[in-house]
Design a protein around this motif. Structure first.
Motif, short mmCIF file in Angstrom:
data_model
loop_
_atom_site.label_atom_id
_atom_site.label_comp_id
_atom_site.label_asym_id
_atom_site.label_seq_id
_atom_site.Cartn_x
_atom_site.Cartn_y
_atom_site.Cartn_z
N THR A 194 -54.08 151.68 -39.53
CA THR A 194 -53.63 150.96 -38.35
C THR A 194 -53.90 149.47 -38.50
OG1 THR A 194 -54.17 152.92 -37.12
CG2 THR A 194 -53.71 150.95 -35.84
N ASP A 201 -56.97 147.29 -26.65
CA ASP A 201 -56.43 148.19 -27.65
C ASP A 201 -54.90 148.26 -27.54
OD1 ASP A 201 -55.74 150.30 -29.18
OD2 ASP A 201 -57.10 151.74 -28.27
N MET A 260 -52.89 150.44 -28.36
CA MET A 260 -52.40 151.73 -27.91
C MET A 260 -52.42 151.80 -26.38
SD MET A 260 -53.53 155.34 -29.41
CE MET A 260 -55.26 155.21 -29.06
N GLU A 261 -53.53 151.31 -25.81
CA GLU A 261 -53.63 151.33 -24.36
C GLU A 261 -52.66 150.33 -23.72
OE1 GLU A 261 -57.69 151.11 -23.04
OE2 GLU A 261 -58.02 153.18 -23.68
N LEU A 304 -65.05 156.54 -25.77
CA LEU A 304 -64.81 157.30 -27.00
C LEU A 304 -66.12 157.37 -27.79
CD1 LEU A 304 -61.85 158.01 -27.78
CD2 LEU A 304 -61.85 156.04 -29.28
N LEU A 351 -63.41 162.49 -29.92
CA LEU A 351 -62.36 161.46 -29.93
C LEU A 351 -61.58 161.50 -28.62
CD1 LEU A 351 -60.85 161.52 -33.53
CD2 LEU A 351 -62.35 159.82 -32.49
N MET A 408 -61.64 159.88 -24.31
CA MET A 408 -62.32 159.07 -23.31
C MET A 408 -61.81 159.42 -21.92
SD MET A 408 -60.44 155.44 -23.91
CE MET A 408 -60.91 154.83 -22.29
N LYS A 421 -57.91 161.03 -22.05
CA LYS A 421 -56.95 161.08 -23.15
C LYS A 421 -57.72 161.00 -24.45
CE LYS A 421 -55.76 156.17 -23.73
NZ LYS A 421 -57.09 155.73 -23.46
N GLY A 422 -57.07 161.46 -25.51
CA GLY A 422 -57.77 161.41 -26.80
C GLY A 422 -57.02 162.22 -27.83
N ALA A 423 -57.69 162.45 -28.96
CA ALA A 423 -57.09 163.25 -30.01
C ALA A 423 -56.74 164.62 -29.42
CB ALA A 423 -58.05 163.40 -31.16
N ARG A 458 -48.27 158.69 -33.56
CA ARG A 458 -49.66 158.95 -33.24
C ARG A 458 -49.68 159.71 -31.92
NH1 ARG A 458 -54.75 154.90 -32.53
NH2 ARG A 458 -54.99 155.38 -34.72
N THR A 470 -58.07 156.54 -42.39
CA THR A 470 -57.71 156.41 -40.99
C THR A 470 -58.46 157.42 -40.14
OG1 THR A 470 -55.88 156.52 -39.41
CG2 THR A 470 -55.72 157.94 -41.33
N GLY A 471 -58.54 157.11 -38.86
CA GLY A 471 -59.15 158.04 -37.91
C GLY A 471 -58.09 158.96 -37.30
N ASP A 472 -56.87 158.77 -37.75
CA ASP A 472 -55.76 159.49 -37.12
C ASP A 472 -55.62 160.92 -37.63
OD1 ASP A 472 -53.60 159.71 -35.41
OD2 ASP A 472 -52.80 157.75 -35.98
N ARG A 525 -58.88 161.43 -40.05
CA ARG A 525 -59.96 161.80 -39.14
C ARG A 525 -61.31 161.43 -39.76
NH1 ARG A 525 -57.15 161.72 -34.87
NH2 ARG A 525 -56.29 163.62 -33.99
P1 ADP Z 1 -57.22 154.31 -36.98
O1 ADP Z 1 -57.80 154.68 -38.29
O2 ADP Z 1 -55.77 154.57 -36.96
O3 ADP Z 1 -57.59 152.93 -36.55
P2 ADP Z 1 -58.96 155.12 -34.84
O4 ADP Z 1 -60.26 155.33 -35.50
O5 ADP Z 1 -58.75 153.87 -34.10
O6 ADP Z 1 -57.81 155.33 -35.92
O7 ADP Z 1 -58.68 156.32 -33.86
C1 ADP Z 1 -58.84 157.62 -34.27
C2 ADP Z 1 -58.39 158.55 -33.21
O8 ADP Z 1 -59.17 158.38 -32.04
C3 ADP Z 1 -56.97 158.35 -32.76
O9 ADP Z 1 -56.07 159.07 -33.57
C4 ADP Z 1 -56.98 158.88 -31.37
O10 ADP Z 1 -56.80 160.28 -31.38
C5 ADP Z 1 -58.38 158.58 -30.90
N1 ADP Z 1 -58.39 157.33 -30.13
C6 ADP Z 1 -58.50 156.08 -30.60
N2 ADP Z 1 -58.48 155.18 -29.61
C7 ADP Z 1 -58.34 155.88 -28.47
C8 ADP Z 1 -58.28 155.52 -27.09
N3 ADP Z 1 -58.33 154.25 -26.68
N4 ADP Z 1 -58.14 156.51 -26.19
C9 ADP Z 1 -58.08 157.79 -26.60
N5 ADP Z 1 -58.16 158.18 -27.85
C10 ADP Z 1 -58.29 157.25 -28.80
#
Ligand code: ADP
Ligand code: MG
Length: 853
Positions: free
Chosen positions: A310, A361, A363-364, A393, A398, A400, A417-419, A450, A507-509, A555
């Motif tokens: 990302t 963020d 995404m938000e 988070l 993953l 919040m 919301k979250g993963a 995502r 990535t954390g995805d 992840r």
């Molecule tokens: P990346 O490697 O793409 O930066 P992140 O570590 O930021 O990934 O995020 C990993 C996962 O955490 C996302 O795929 C999502 O599922 C969850 N996540 C990240 N930010 C948020 C958020 N603001 N609200 C909810 N879930 C989130």
């Protein structure tokens, strides 16, 4: 002044004038006296003075004066060089100094930390260095690490001014300059800057740009020491031999000192400093900041690039693309707002409620944008609700949640919301429904989207549970966001592969999203993916096995990056790793080259990194590698040149003793060559462009040395050729021109012109260099300059007398030119013979073949 608009620019300017910049007095800028001391300690300087004294003892005023002139040159050159590199470092230091996000004229802008003034409103988030002493107006779960000030590394909780009781002990509402925000966000007003801040008062200073030594610098220092020792012994032998055989002690001493000057490889450290320093400067023009200068050279050896998905591979500009509720999907496009069925309203509504209102963020922000558009005019936007609490988070979960109070209801509303896995877990769904959702997530993610899960619940009492698991969540739906791959990434990744550099994505995805993006970007995904939890389960050998062909890591928690870096290093890879968060710092430090993102990176990440990309994109990383390879290749060329150029000078210094000739080269000649020609030549090599094929060859082996046998062989072969030509010049000149002075004249002319041929031969080592080379302006200047100086020395009788030259007849000039041309041919042939074989051409595919045991 209003807390919400901040200072106006003119007001800030006035205050900056009044209070001075927000920086600490520089620890040590070396003054003129210190520079002078450094110059006086130069061995070359000492040799010159010694020679001057001998000339005076011999009663040779003119020679002594000339040497004094050269002393002036040495001093001036050292001065200029030191000043220049210092100025370059200062400029880099300014760029790397922390930046602060402040409100000015009502808008949030990022300014250099040194421009902060008292009264500025500063916004801070996790990972920031507190830029000045700040009184908090607003704080959300703000903890700071004040260890720089107090030595206590336990994070301290901070609160807004109005939340602190008047009687509370300690400055709970104050954040001090230099401490680190470890969690949360805050807004506050600057109360003290620069030397008046807490940090300034204790006189501490944050680390600036490190100048620690790399292997090649140590290698150079060692070589210089050895050569100098050898040179000193040979010079001593020469002096004694000369004195004994001719009974002339002063003359012997002079010959010895001259030889010592000829051997002393004082250019090598200079060349290294110039190349690395100018390399860093060139990179800064590409908007890449070098925090550790030697990293420039190591870059060329990089074998693995570990990059974030990302923001590095993707644009980090998100957009909500799809909603999924209970089996039905809705694609957000250009349709009118009414096209969206009511069934899809709640998922967007709760996605918005679980986000921050003023989102950092992307995404938000994207969720907010989609909500405001698609829910406009509906009862699903709740501007009048108040936030009661929130659950951020975390490492373990993953997801919040945010807890809201609505004016017309007794219960609290909780939105999460979250993963998707995490949300399914929070909702305690039965297995078949979990599978149903997982299948849908996989389908959405396969398109590179995502995917986030959204959930909600109500809570009746004020006593909220400690963890999100204790709510009884109800699953609402899925939100899928798009974050496109940057346009230039596929080409850049292709370049990396061609250059034998592996690119791994971290990535954390979700795995499916990660794989889809990896495919878009052009990564090799044949090896599949490895998740963070799988990573934890593998032992070191099993992990090494997986690393052979895996380029997608998903992840993954930031802490796990460190293990990846270590595992790659254990395989013998040279690792460059990107990062931007607080938790990335250990991995950035552990990588050979830690790369921080300047735009969105935290101060912590930038402080841990060797390089900072001010443009935040993958393309600049590839540019940087290109520069790294160029620096290394050019260094080798320059060093070969220095080797080769020294040989004839040494030969000319020794030949008189062996052959019973009078002294051919006197200190003045050697100085002319070493002080004027050599440094100028290193500038020519520094400016040389990268060889055309260099990014289609594998990285140099990490254990490859700057000085190796191949380099020495080439240097010796070229140098011997030049020596033969110069000696031939002396002999022929002496016979044809009648006398030693004529011989010296021809020898010197051949030496100067031959040096030009030597440069030209070494400018390109690539086999394919038959085509026209890029113009090297520095080289043109050298050719012109050397020609002019030679003309001066030969043509103006007064100067010629100083150098003990005769006015040469045209035949001798033609002879010199012919000899120089021959050397040029010889040196070029030597490159073709020796060097092209040692620089392998690329193999088309690298990872299955190159690394397998
Ligand atoms: P990346 O490697 O793409 O930066 P992140 O570590 O930021 O990934 O995020 C990993 C996962 O955490 C996302 O795929 C999502 O599922 C969850 N996540 C990240 N930010 C948020 C958020 N603001 N609200 C909810 N879930 C989130
Ligand atoms: Mg992220």
């Amino acid at each position: 002044m209003d807390a919400l608009t901040g200072l106006s620019s003119p007001e800030a300017e006035v205050r900056l004038q009044r209070d001075g910049p927000n920086e600490l007095p520089a620890a040590s800028r070396s003054g003129t006296a210190q520079l002078l001391l450094e110059v006086v300690r130069e061995p070359m300087f000492l040799l010159l003075v010694a020679c001057g004294v001998i000339y005076l003892a011999l009663g040779d005023r003119q020679e002594a004066l000339m040497l004094l002139g050269f002393v002036g040159v040495v001093i001036a050159m050292t001065f200029v060089q030191k000043r220049r590199s210092q100025a370059a470092l200062d400029a880099l230091r300014d760029l790397s100094s922390p930046r602060a996000l402040v409100l000015r004229d009502g808008a949030a802008v990022r300014i250099p930390g040194k421009d902060l003034v008292v009264g500025d409103i500063v916004l801070m988030a996790e990972g920031d260095r507190v830029p000045a002493d700040i009184e908090l107006l607003e704080a959300n779960y703000l903890t700071v690490d004040e260890s720089l000030l107090t030595g206590e590394s336990q994070p301290v909780l901070k609160q807004a001014l109005e939340a602190v009781d008047a009687g509370a002990a300690g400055p709970q509402h104050l954040c001090f300059s230099g401490s680190l925000v470890t969690q949360g966000t805050a807004q506050g007003r600057v109360v003290a800057t620069g030397p008046r801040s807490a940090l300034g008062r204790i006189g501490a200073s944050l680390g600036g740009i490190a100048l620690d030594e790399t292997p090649i610098q140590r290698e150079t220092a060692q070589i210089v020491r050895r050569v100098a020792m050898a040179g000193a012994s040979i010079a001593l032998l020469l002096s004694v031999g000369w004195a004994l055989s001719r009974g002339d002690w002063l003359g012997g001493l002079l010959a010895g000192l001259t030889l010592a000057m000829a051997i002393l490889p004082e250019e090598l450290p200079v060349v290294l400093t110039i190349f690395l320093g100018l390399g860093a400067w060139r990179l800064s023009r590409e908007r890449v900041l070098t925090r550790r200068i030697p990293a420039v050279e190591l870059l060329g050896a990089t074998t693995v690039l570990c990059v974030d998905k990302t923001g590095t591979l993707t644009r980090n500009q998100m957009e909500v693309r799809r909603l999924w509720v209970d089996g039905a999907a809705f694609e957000l496009g250009e349709q009118p707002v009414t096209a969206m069925g009511h069934a899809f309203h709640p998922v967007l509504e709760y996605a918005v409620l679980s986000s921050h209102r003023r989102a950092f963020d992307p995404m938000e922000s994207a969720i907010g944008v989609a909500g405001r558009h698609w829910l406009q005019g509906s009862e699903h936007l709740h501007a009048d609700w108040t936030l009661v609490s929130d659950y951020p988070l975390s490492r373990e979960l993953l997801a919040m949640s945010r807890v809201w109070r609505s004016p017309d209801r007794r219960e609290l509303l909780v939105a999460a919301k979250g993963a998707p896995e995490a949300i399914a877990d929070l909702c305690h769904l039965p297995p078949e429904q979990q599978q149903h959702i997982a299948a849908q997530v996989a389908a959405l993610a396969a398109g590179g989207l995502r995917v986030l899960g959204v959930a909600r619940t109500m809570f009746a009492t004020e006593s909220l549970p400690a963890i999100q698991h204790d709510f009884d969540f109800e699953f609402v739906g899925l939100v899928a966001l798009q974050d496109p791959v940057r346009a230039d990434v596929p080409a850049a990744i292709n370049d990396c592969h061609a250059a034998g550099i592996r690119v791994a994505m971290i990535t954390g995805d979700h795995p499916a999203t990660a794989l889809a993006i990896a495919r878009h970007a052009g990564l090799n995904v044949d090896g599949g993916h490895l998740t963070g939890s799988e990573l934890d389960a593998l032992d070191d050998t099993a992990l090494a096995e997986r690393l052979r062909d895996t380029q997608v890591f998903c992840r993954v928690r930031p802490e796990q990056k460190l293990r990846l870096v270590q595992a790659f290093r254990a395989r013998g890879d040279v690792v460059a790793m990107t990062g931007d968060g607080v938790n990335d710092a250990p991995a950035l430090k552990a990588a050979h080259i830690g790369v921080a993102m300047g735009g969105r990176g935290t101060d912590v990440a930038r402080e841990a990194a060797d390089l900072v990309l001010l443009k935040d994109d993958f393309g600049s990383l590839v540019t940087t590698i290109r520069y790294g390879r160029r620096v290394f290749a050019n260094l080798r060329k320059a060093i070969t040149f220095v080797f080769a150029a020294h040989l004839p000078i040494i030969g000319l210094a020794l030949a008189p003793l062996l052959m019973g000739w009078p002294l051919i080269l006197m200190p003045a000649h050697i100085l002319f060559l070493q002080l004027v020609i050599d440094p100028a030549c290193s500038i020519v090599f520094e400016a040389e462009a990268l060889e055309p094929g260099a990014m289609r060859q594998p990285p140099r082996r990490p254990e490859a040395r700057l000085f190796d046998a191949a380099l020495v062989r080439l240097g010796v072969l070229q140098g011997l050729g030049l020596l033969v030509a110069v000696l031939a010049g002396y002999v022929l000149g002496e016979r044809l021109g009648g006398g030693a002075d004529a011989g010296r004249t021809v020898a010197f002319a051949v030496l100067v012109l031959g040096n030009l041929g030597l440069i030209q031969a070494n400018r390109s080592w690539a086999a394919s260099a038959s085509g026209p080379r890029e113009v090297n302006t520095a080289f043109r200047w050298i050719v012109l300059g050397a020609g002019a100086l030679l003309a001066l020395a030969l043509g103006v009788p007064q100067v010629a007398a100083l150098f003990k030259f005769t006015a040469p007849p045209a035949t001798l000039l033609a002879l010199s030119a012919a000899l120089a041309l021959t050397t040029w041919g010889w040196c070029t042939a030597a490159v073709a013979l020796l060097h092209r074989r040692t620089w392998p051409q690329s193999s088309s595919s690298w990872w299955p073949t190159r690394r397998s045991p």
